[in-house]
Write a protein that holds these residues in place. Structure first.
Motif, PDB file in Angstrom:
ATOM      1  N   LYS A 134       0.809  -1.222   0.000  1.00 39.89           N
ATOM      2  CA  LYS A 134       0.000   0.000   0.000  1.00 39.89           C
ATOM      3  C   LYS A 134       0.842   1.272   0.000  1.00 39.89           C
ATOM      4  O   LYS A 134       0.293   2.377  -0.097  1.00 39.89           O
ATOM      5  CB  LYS A 134      -0.933   0.014   1.216  1.00 39.89           C
ATOM      6  CG  LYS A 134      -2.014  -1.046   1.157  1.00 39.89           C
ATOM      7  CD  LYS A 134      -3.053  -0.864   2.244  1.00 39.89           C
ATOM      8  CE  LYS A 134      -2.482  -1.085   3.629  1.00 39.89           C
ATOM      9  NZ  LYS A 134      -3.525  -0.978   4.673  1.00 39.89           N
ATOM     10  N   ASP A 135       2.142   1.121   0.092  1.00 45.00           N
ATOM     11  CA  ASP A 135       3.032   2.280   0.133  1.00 45.00           C
ATOM     12  C   ASP A 135       2.859   3.137  -1.133  1.00 45.00           C
ATOM     13  O   ASP A 135       2.750   2.603  -2.236  1.00 45.00           O
ATOM     14  CB  ASP A 135       4.488   1.800   0.230  1.00 45.00           C
ATOM     15  CG  ASP A 135       5.459   2.934   0.520  1.00 45.00           C
ATOM     16  OD1 ASP A 135       5.621   3.819  -0.341  1.00 45.00           O
ATOM     17  OD2 ASP A 135       6.058   2.928   1.600  1.00 45.00           O
ATOM     18  N   PRO A 136       2.818   4.473  -0.993  1.00 44.89           N
ATOM     19  CA  PRO A 136       2.698   5.347  -2.175  1.00 44.89           C
ATOM     20  C   PRO A 136       3.772   5.090  -3.231  1.00 44.89           C
ATOM     21  O   PRO A 136       3.513   5.232  -4.430  1.00 44.89           O
ATOM     22  CB  PRO A 136       2.842   6.759  -1.579  1.00 44.89           C
ATOM     23  CG  PRO A 136       2.346   6.622  -0.179  1.00 44.89           C
ATOM     24  CD  PRO A 136       2.783   5.252   0.261  1.00 44.89           C
ATOM     25  N   LYS A 137       4.964   4.692  -2.802  1.00 46.26           N
ATOM     26  CA  LYS A 137       6.033   4.385  -3.757  1.00 46.26           C
ATOM     27  C   LYS A 137       5.674   3.161  -4.600  1.00 46.26           C
ATOM     28  O   LYS A 137       6.065   3.065  -5.764  1.00 46.26           O
ATOM     29  CB  LYS A 137       7.356   4.163  -3.027  1.00 46.26           C
ATOM     30  CG  LYS A 137       7.924   5.423  -2.379  1.00 46.26           C
ATOM     31  CD  LYS A 137       9.255   5.134  -1.705  1.00 46.26           C
ATOM     32  CE  LYS A 137       9.823   6.403  -1.064  1.00 46.26           C
ATOM     33  NZ  LYS A 137      11.113   6.141  -0.367  1.00 46.26           N
ATOM     34  N   THR A 138       4.934   2.226  -3.991  1.00 46.97           N
ATOM     35  CA  THR A 138       4.515   1.035  -4.736  1.00 46.97           C
ATOM     36  C   THR A 138       3.477   1.402  -5.789  1.00 46.97           C
ATOM     37  O   THR A 138       3.463   0.834  -6.890  1.00 46.97           O
ATOM     38  CB  THR A 138       3.951  -0.030  -3.779  1.00 46.97           C
ATOM     39  OG1 THR A 138       4.930  -0.340  -2.785  1.00 46.97           O
ATOM     40  CG2 THR A 138       3.596  -1.302  -4.533  1.00 46.97           C
ATOM     41  N   ILE A 139       2.621   2.354  -5.463  1.00 47.99           N
ATOM     42  CA  ILE A 139       1.637   2.826  -6.440  1.00 47.99           C
ATOM     43  C   ILE A 139       2.364   3.427  -7.645  1.00 47.99           C
ATOM     44  O   ILE A 139       2.026   3.141  -8.800  1.00 47.99           O
ATOM     45  CB  ILE A 139       0.695   3.870  -5.808  1.00 47.99           C
ATOM     46  CG1 ILE A 139      -0.116   3.220  -4.686  1.00 47.99           C
ATOM     47  CG2 ILE A 139      -0.234   4.468  -6.866  1.00 47.99           C
ATOM     48  CD1 ILE A 139      -0.912   4.207  -3.852  1.00 47.99           C
ATOM     49  N   GLU A 140       3.378   4.237  -7.371  1.00 50.60           N
ATOM     50  CA  GLU A 140       4.163   4.830  -8.462  1.00 50.60           C
ATOM     51  C   GLU A 140       4.892   3.750  -9.257  1.00 50.60           C
ATOM     52  O   GLU A 140       4.990   3.834 -10.490  1.00 50.60           O
ATOM     53  CB  GLU A 140       5.166   5.839  -7.903  1.00 50.60           C
ATOM     54  CG  GLU A 140       4.533   7.094  -7.337  1.00 50.60           C
ATOM     55  CD  GLU A 140       3.684   7.839  -8.355  1.00 50.60           C
ATOM     56  OE1 GLU A 140       4.089   7.909  -9.544  1.00 50.60           O
ATOM     57  OE2 GLU A 140       2.611   8.342  -7.983  1.00 50.60           O
TER      58      GLU A 140
END
Length: 290
Positions: A134-140
Motif C-alpha cells: 500500500k506504500d505510495p512508492k509502490t503505487i508509483e
C-alpha cells in the motif's frame, strides 16, 4: 536568409531512400528540419506529410518556426499521442468500441491502481507486506510498470524480467492484469493506451493501414533516439513503399530510457529502414531562424 552547412544542405536536399541526421543540442537541427520541409513542399503536398515530435511545446515551437520561414501550407505536425488521438477518432475506433479517452492523466488510472493494490494487500497476513503493497512508492512503481509494458509491447512477465525491480514486488504482475481488466470494464483509454491501440488498429486492418500508407509520402521524426517499441511499431505500420522516413536525433541525448526508449532503433536505422543514409549535422554559419 538561413545559411546552411554543406552537411545540412545535403540532408535537406536528400532525395532517395530514408535518412537520419545525427544532431545533438545546439546543432541547428530545428532550422535544418524547417529547411527540409520547405524543400520537400516543392514536390510533396502538405497533406501527404506527417511530422512527429515528442511534446506539445516543441511541436508548437516547430509550427511557429515553419510559419516564420515562409511555409504557409498546413503541414501536419503532431506529438505521437496527438496523432494517435486523431487517428482513433478518424478511423471510427472510439465510436465502434465505445472506449472513452481519459484526458485527466494520472488521476483515474492512479485510483484504479490504489484500489487494486489495497485488494492485494488485504490478502496478505503479514502487516509488513501489507504496508509495502500500500506504500505510495509502490503505487508509483505500478504506474511506471504499466507504462513500460505498453511502451515495450511485450507480455508483463517479460518486461518485469527486463527491469531491475526487486522480486518482492512480483505482485505487480497480478496488479497489472487486474488493472487492465478494470480499465476495459470501464471502457477507458489512458494516455499510454492511445499509442498501443493505434498500432493494433493498423496491424489488424489492412484497409486502414493501406489508407494511411497511400496518403503519407514523407514522415519526419524528431528526437528519434527517444522512440520506444510502440512508437517504432507505429512508424513501421505507417510507412508504405512510396513513403520516405527522415529522422533527426542523437543517441547521446536519450532522456526517456526510464519509460522504454530504445536508442538501438537509431543505431540500427540503416538496417531497419534500408535503403537509408546517416548524415551528421553541424552548426550553420548564419542562423536566420533560431
Amino acid at each position: 536568409m538561413t545559411t546552411f552547412t554543406s552537411e545540412q544542405d545535403a540532408f535537406i536536399q536528400h532525395q532517395d531512400g530514408n535518412a537520419v541526421c545525427i544532431a545533438g543540442a545546439g546543432t541547428g537541427k530545428t532550422t535544418t528540419l524547417v529547411g527540409l520541409i520547405g524543400q520537400k513542399l516543392e514536390s510533396i503536398s502538405a497533406n501527404s506529410m506527417l511530422v512527429l515530435m515528442f511534446n506539445k511545446d516543441i511541436r508548437s515551437d516547430f509550427k511557429q518556426k515553419l510559419q516564420a520561414s515562409g511555409v504557409m501550407q498546413d503541414v501536419p505536425v503532431h506529438t505521437f499521442h496527438s496523432f494517435c488521438l486523431k487517428f482513433l477518432n478518424q478511423t471510427g475506433y472510439l465510436r465502434e468500441t465505445g472506449y472513452q479517452i481519459d484526458f485527466n492523466e494520472g488521476e483515474q488510472d492512479k485510483r484504479f491502481a490504489k484500489q487494486i493494490l489495497r485488494g492485494i494487500a488485504q490478502q496478505e497476513k503479514s502487516y509488513q507486506r501489507q504496508q509495502l503493497i500500500k506504500d505510495p512508492k509502490t503505487i508509483e512503481l505500478l504506474m511506471n510498470f504499466i507504462g513500460l509494458v505498453k511502451a515495450y509491447l511485450l507480455p508483463p512477465k517479460e518486461v518485469f524480467d527486463l527491469t531491475d525491480i526487486n522480486h518482492e514486488y512480483r505482485f505487480i504482475l497480478d496488479a497489472y492484469r487486474e488493472f487492465e481488466t478494470v480499465r476495459k470494464q470501464h471502457k477507458k483509454l489512458f494516455f499510454d493506451d492511445w499509442l498501443v491501440e493505434s498500432v493494433k488498429v493498423l496491424k489488424q486492418s489492412e484497409a486502414i493501414r493501406a489508407q494511411y500508407q497511400n496518403q503519407i509520402r514523407l514522415l519526419v521524426v524528431d528526437e528519434f533516439q527517444d522512440i520506444n517499441n510502440a512508437q517504432y511499431a507505429l512508424l513501421k505500420a505507417l510507412l508504405g513503399d512510396q513513403a520516405q522516413l527522415i529522422a533527426v536525433g542523437d543517441v547521446d541525448q536519450c532522456i526517456y530510457k526510464w519509460r522504454g526508449s530504445a536508442p538501438q532503433f537509431m543505431l540500427n536505422f540503416e538496417r531497419d529502414f534500408a535503403p537509408a543514409t546517416t548524415t551528421p549535422c553541424q552548426i550553420p554559419s548564419v542562423l536566420g531562424i533560431p
